[in-house]
Design a protein around this motif. Structure first.
Motif, PDB file in Angstrom:
ATOM      1  N   GLU A   5       1.081  -1.087   0.395  1.00 24.14           N
ATOM      2  CA  GLU A   5       0.322  -0.200   0.332  1.00 24.14           C
ATOM      3  C   GLU A   5       1.106   0.640   0.053  1.00 24.14           C
ATOM      4  O   GLU A   5      -0.112   2.360   0.279  1.00 24.14           O
ATOM      5  N   MET A   6       2.342   1.179  -0.373  1.00 29.36           N
ATOM      6  CA  MET A   6       3.204   2.612  -0.058  1.00 29.36           C
ATOM      7  C   MET A   6       2.835   2.996  -1.236  1.00 29.36           C
ATOM      8  O   MET A   6       2.252   2.484  -2.260  1.00 29.36           O
ATOM      9  N   PRO A   7       2.267   3.972  -1.376  1.00 28.58           N
ATOM     10  CA  PRO A   7       1.955   5.706  -1.835  1.00 28.58           C
ATOM     11  C   PRO A   7       2.672   6.075  -2.715  1.00 28.58           C
ATOM     12  O   PRO A   7       2.857   6.797  -3.674  1.00 28.58           O
ATOM     13  N   LYS A   8       4.342   5.117  -3.155  1.00 31.13           N
ATOM     14  CA  LYS A   8       5.383   5.195  -3.796  1.00 31.13           C
ATOM     15  C   LYS A   8       5.723   4.255  -4.365  1.00 31.13           C
ATOM     16  O   LYS A   8       5.796   3.140  -3.525  1.00 31.13           O
ATOM     17  N   PRO A   9       6.454   3.684  -5.112  1.00 30.61           N
ATOM     18  CA  PRO A   9       7.380   3.167  -5.795  1.00 30.61           C
ATOM     19  C   PRO A   9       8.213   2.424  -4.857  1.00 30.61           C
ATOM     20  O   PRO A   9       9.043   3.116  -4.199  1.00 30.61           O
ATOM     21  N   VAL A  10       8.386   1.288  -4.748  1.00 31.12           N
ATOM     22  CA  VAL A  10       9.201  -0.036  -4.420  1.00 31.12           C
ATOM     23  C   VAL A  10      10.222  -1.285  -4.960  1.00 31.12           C
ATOM     24  O   VAL A  10       9.323  -1.563  -5.734  1.00 31.12           O
ATOM     25  N   ILE A  11      11.671  -0.899  -5.017  1.00 32.49           N
ATOM     26  CA  ILE A  11      12.210  -1.198  -5.339  1.00 32.49           C
ATOM     27  C   ILE A  11      12.865  -2.771  -4.969  1.00 32.49           C
ATOM     28  O   ILE A  11      13.476  -2.042  -3.709  1.00 32.49           O
ATOM     29  N   ALA A  12      12.933  -3.650  -4.896  1.00 33.89           N
ATOM     30  CA  ALA A  12      13.047  -5.410  -3.858  1.00 33.89           C
ATOM     31  C   ALA A  12      14.926  -4.701  -4.880  1.00 33.89           C
ATOM     32  O   ALA A  12      15.071  -5.230  -5.555  1.00 33.89           O
ATOM     33  N   ALA A  13      15.786  -4.774  -4.312  1.00 35.45           N
ATOM     34  CA  ALA A  13      17.092  -4.932  -4.577  1.00 35.45           C
ATOM     35  C   ALA A  13      18.181  -6.367  -4.261  1.00 35.45           C
ATOM     36  O   ALA A  13      17.906  -5.759  -2.684  1.00 35.45           O
TER      37      ALA A  13
END
Length: 264
Positions: free
Chosen positions: A99-107
């Motif tokens: 639900e994070m209102p911004k992009p999430v990248i898993a590195a």
């Protein structure tokens, strides 16, 4: 009081990088680390200065999942905490990621197992180092999936493949993960941090309010009917059409210049 900082954060170019920092234990998840991670993700979600998030691990692993040494010790001591960790930690962490209102990248810098793999699945994009791998190890310890893996994994690879990976507890290497659609991109180990940061910075400079609505609409569409999706799209466009970012994008297009998005 621990002698290590089990979670590290750093900010650059609108990107907050959150690093699981128990390298000696393959970043396995203790109660302390889970609580710190949840608090950090909630803080990033609420901070308007944070426009994209990178989640990664230190050392050779992304995250090995639950710290079983702590888990067994608490069970043997009669502590009820292990029985509450899904409700108290894993579910809230995954909700916050999704639900994070911004992009999430898993590195994904190395092995990702159990809840650790599930955290990566809950991100919007996954960049994997060539040495990375994924393992749904729940069956190996006599448990079922948690941390949202039953929901996220099959949305990435389909029901049949998700059932295979969970029932057989088979390790999936980085190249196969990309072919299955499990990861967005595979890069050499030494290029992972830079590539993830560059992609996150690119997203952070974009229309983050639009990204938030895209994530919301995709979730509705994944769960609902065509009519649900159409209604969600209509509601999102109604909101986004009156934003400063939309006006800026249109004006920049007409003026043939690069837009300056503010996330408003």
């Amino acid at each position: 009081m621990t002698t290590e900082d089990v979670l590290l954060t750093a900010d650059a170019d609108g990107v907050r990088t959150v690093t699981l920092n128990r390298p000696h234990a393959y970043n396995s998840l203790t109660v302390e680390l889970k609580e710190r991670l949840l608090a950090s993700l909630r803080e990033a979600s609420a901070d308007p200065a944070v426009r994209a998030v990178v989640l990664t691990g230190s050392g050779k692993a992304f995250c090995a999942g639950q710290d079983l040494k702590e888990h067994v010790g608490l069970l043997q001591a009669g502590d009820p905490a292990p029985l509450r960790t899904v409700q108290d930690h894993y579910n809230p962490i995954v909700r916050t990621l999704v639900e994070m209102p911004k992009p999430v990248i898993a590195a994904v810098n190395g092995p990702a197992a159990g809840a650790g793999a599930a955290f990566a699945y809950a991100a919007d994009l996954r960049i994997a180092a060539s040495s990375a791998n994924f393992l749904m190890a729940f069956a190996n310890v006599g448990l079922g999936p948690d941390s949202g893996a039953s929901w996220t994994l099959q949305r990435l690879v389909g029901y049949g493949r998700a059932a295979e990976l969970m029932l057989l507890a088979r390790t999936v290497g980085a190249e196969e993960a990309q072919s299955l659609g499990l990861v967005t991109e595979v890069v050499p180990d030494e290029e992972l941090a830079g590539r993830a940061q560059a992609l996150a910075a690119k997203l952070a400079s974009g229309p983050t309010i639009s990204y938030a609505k895209i994530k919301q609409v995709l979730t509705v569409a994944a769960e609902g009917t065509l009519e649900d999706a159409l209604a969600a799209e209509d509601a999102a466009q109604t909101v986004l059409g009156s934003t400063a970012d939309h006006r800026e994008a249109v004006e920049a297009f007409v003026a043939k210049r690069k837009p300056d998005f503010q996330g408003k």
